[in-house]
Write an enzyme that holds these catalytic residues in place. Structure first.
Site, PDB file in Angstrom:
ATOM      1  N   LYS A 167       0.889  -1.174   0.000  1.00  0.00           N
ATOM      2  CA  LYS A 167       0.000   0.000   0.000  1.00  0.00           C
ATOM      3  C   LYS A 167       0.924   1.220   0.000  1.00  0.00           C
ATOM      4  O   LYS A 167       1.486   1.594   1.022  1.00  0.00           O
ATOM      5  CB  LYS A 167      -0.882  -0.012   1.263  1.00  0.00           C
ATOM      6  N   GLY A 198      -4.435   3.367  -2.310  1.00  0.00           N
ATOM      7  CA  GLY A 198      -5.550   3.800  -1.470  1.00  0.00           C
ATOM      8  C   GLY A 198      -5.088   4.681  -0.336  1.00  0.00           C
ATOM      9  O   GLY A 198      -3.901   4.999  -0.228  1.00  0.00           O
ATOM     10  N   GLY A 200      -4.384   5.845   3.605  1.00  0.00           N
ATOM     11  CA  GLY A 200      -3.811   5.200   4.782  1.00  0.00           C
ATOM     12  C   GLY A 200      -4.839   4.656   5.760  1.00  0.00           C
ATOM     13  O   GLY A 200      -4.826   3.468   6.087  1.00  0.00           O
ATOM     14  N   PRO A 201      -5.744   5.501   6.245  1.00  0.00           N
ATOM     15  CA  PRO A 201      -6.698   5.020   7.254  1.00  0.00           C
ATOM     16  C   PRO A 201      -7.713   4.004   6.703  1.00  0.00           C
ATOM     17  O   PRO A 201      -8.441   3.398   7.480  1.00  0.00           O
ATOM     18  CB  PRO A 201      -7.424   6.296   7.698  1.00  0.00           C
ATOM     19  N   GLY A 204      -4.585   1.197   4.081  1.00  0.00           N
ATOM     20  CA  GLY A 204      -3.415   0.939   4.932  1.00  0.00           C
ATOM     21  C   GLY A 204      -3.814   0.215   6.203  1.00  0.00           C
ATOM     22  O   GLY A 204      -3.209  -0.790   6.593  1.00  0.00           O
ATOM     23  N   GLU A 242       9.876   2.099  10.450  1.00  0.00           N
ATOM     24  CA  GLU A 242      10.910   3.058  10.067  1.00  0.00           C
ATOM     25  C   GLU A 242      10.270   4.428  10.215  1.00  0.00           C
ATOM     26  O   GLU A 242       9.471   4.826   9.370  1.00  0.00           O
ATOM     27  CB  GLU A 242      11.260   2.778   8.597  1.00  0.00           C
ATOM     28  N   CYS A 276      13.904  11.430   6.139  1.00  0.00           N
ATOM     29  CA  CYS A 276      13.793  11.120   7.573  1.00  0.00           C
ATOM     30  C   CYS A 276      15.150  11.147   8.261  1.00  0.00           C
ATOM     31  O   CYS A 276      15.244  11.463   9.429  1.00  0.00           O
ATOM     32  CB  CYS A 276      13.092   9.793   7.785  1.00  0.00           C
ATOM     33  N   GLU A 366      10.244  16.752  14.184  1.00  0.00           N
ATOM     34  CA  GLU A 366      10.589  16.554  12.781  1.00  0.00           C
ATOM     35  C   GLU A 366       9.802  17.558  11.934  1.00  0.00           C
ATOM     36  O   GLU A 366       8.580  17.551  11.930  1.00  0.00           O
ATOM     37  CB  GLU A 366      10.243  15.123  12.376  1.00  0.00           C
TER      38      GLU A 366
END
Ligand code: NAP
Ligand code: MG
Length: 459
Positions: A167, A198, A200-201, A204, A242, A276, A366
């Protein structure tokens, strides 16, 4: 490339169960360039079933043959990959060519070689220990390095004998579709790799929660990572996370200051700060601080127009919000700022903050944008305390007059990777976080081991 209007499931492009779509936007000019289907739980279920059905035969193949052809397919399609990443992520084309298309070639090649050389069987006393595939992998990836993040999961998973449902991020689904085409072209059998685009919520979460998934590998925000870790933990599934970073670039007084500052600024500005592992905190000894600030401001100003946009309007708003917060907290802007440098596109100027103190939000959280914070330290212990003083521990850099001095400092840092005096990227070196930067490692043999479990037979 032309967008597919289906999901790649069981070796073919099939229509999605529902009619929802995702508009793909070019962040450099804010134009819609394509639409892809927004899959849901039904699509995820079909993909997981296909992956489960393909598993026994795939796990029984010879490791050396599993992804032997993938690297060459990626090489043959590198221009299309670079163009697609530039179109949906906004990265300048030379950066897309060198990094977004180039690094996945290295990583896919490294896993083809590792699959051939790895010891999948070991004698330990009176036992034979077999390294067997964990099973069906649910891979959830972000948009910042759209192909690298996919290849860093899918290549080792397939090399290990696992099957995969991917995903990808909603902002960069075209690169993921291109990768599915590449896997198909590389002769990987139906069902071994499956793609569900698609949200995430929706897609995923359905993937992370699916009973038929044995291991979830996620790269993205710490907030979502915690949720996925909890879901996987409750189901006793393997999980690799990650997550974010707030890495320190520690410049010791004996270092080549101009080089350390110049490379440090470029490290943050590359990919518009959406990395990141970027060294977003530059730690400089008090005696060299003013000189470093001037050098950093100059380097950022020179970077100027070569910077690409951020991925979307939401990320741009978030980054601008952090820049405003930095000013409000009393940090001193010496380059860039919150104003939009162009009328169109989600651009933010290369930004440098001086007089940043370790507890400020811009030094702790971040930002994920082209913003570097210069922090002053008094002595080495102070530098170490600042370097280690966040919840993150993904990467970092140390600069000193000689490598031994830098290594001595790096060994005291709570972080998963440190570049010594500008050390080069190594696709075989394990990558991953200490503390809240994550669980598990990617790349090289350590990345392969994530997708293996052991079985011991005693004689
Ligand atoms: P994110 O929401 O964590 O996205 C990462 C991936 O997880 C995407 O595929 C996303 O889908 C999916 N996802 C989102 N919510 C989910 C859920 N509840 N269950 C399962 N999967 C889910 O990150 P983002 O919104 O793209 O970026 C936000 C921040 O995350 C950034 O500002 C940055 O700080 C951090 N980030 C870190 C990295 C990294 O490499 N460590 C990469 C990207 C972002 P959608 O694309 O549909 O959201
Ligand atoms: Mg998101």
């Amino acid at each position: 490339m032309k967008a597919h209007d289906g999901m790649y499931i069981d070796g073919a492009w099939r229509p999605a169960a529902g009619r929802d779509t995702i508009a793909v936007v070019n962040p450099a000019d804010e134009q819609v360039i394509a639409e892809v289907p927004a899959g849901g739980a039904e699509d995820v279920d079909a993909a997981v079933r296909a992956a489960r059905a393909a598993l026994p035969a795939w796990a029984a193949t010879a490791p050396a043959e599993r992804i032997a052809a993938l690297r060459d397919v990626l090489v043959a399609r590198k221009d299309e990959i670079a163009g697609t990443v530039t179109a949906e992520l906004g990265a300048p084309l030379p950066f897309s060519q060198a990094v977004h298309a180039g690094v996945p070639v290295l990583v896919a090649g490294s896993y083809a070689e590792l699959a051939a050389s790895y010891a999948f069987e070991e004698k330990v006393g009176n036992s034979t220990v077999y390294a067997e595939p964990v099973g069906v992998v649910g891979a959830i990836t972000p948009w910042n390095y759209p192909l690298h993040q996919i290849v860093a999961k899918v290549a080792p998973a397939l090399a290990a004998g696992c099957t995969v449902v991917l995903k990808p991020a909603e902002d960069t689904p075209l690169t993921a579709q291109l990768f599915a085409e590449a896997v198909h072209e590389a002769g990987v059998p139906a069902g071994v790799f499956n793609l569900v685009t698609g949200l995430g919520p929706v897609a995923g979460q359905a993937l992370a929660e699916h009973d038929g998934v044995d291991l979830v590998s996620f790269t993205g925000s710490t907030a979502v990572g915690k949720q996925i870790g909890a879901t996987a933990g409750a189901a006793v599934k393997r999980v690799a996370l990650e997550l974010g970073g707030k890495s320190a670039n520690v410049i010791l007084p004996s270092a080549d200051l101009a080089k350390a500052v110049g490379v440090g600024v470029a490290n943050v500005m590359g990919n518009s700060g959406q990395t990141c592992s970027a060294w977003t905190r530059m730690l400089v000894h008090t005696s060299q601080y003013d000189e470093a600030v001037a050098l950093a401001a100059e380097a950022a100003a020179k970077y100027g127009d070569r910077i690409g946009p951020l991925v979307n309007a939401k990320q741009r708003a978030r980054v601008r919000g952090y820049i405003e917060k930095g000013v409000a907290e009393g940090a001193r802007l010496v380059a860039g700022g919150p104003e939009a440098p162009r009328e169109q596109g989600y651009f933010v100027s290369p930004t440098v903050f001086a007089d940043v103190t370790p507890e400020m939000a811009i030094a702790q959280e971040e930002i994920f944008g082209p913003v570097v914070s210069l922090i002053r330290y008094e002595d080495e212990d102070d530098a170490l305390r600042i370097a280690n003083g966040t919840v993150y521990g993904l990467a970092g850099a140390v600069w000193a007059g000689d490598d031994a001095e830098a290594v001595a400092f790096a060994r005291r840092m709570d972080t998963g990777q440190v570049d010594i005096n500008g050390g080069r990227f190594n696709p075989l070196a394990p990558f991953g976080g200490y503390k809240q930067s994550g669980v598990g490692r990617e790349l090289g043999s350590h990345g392969l081991a994530e997708y293996l479990q052991t079985k011991s037979l005693q004689f």
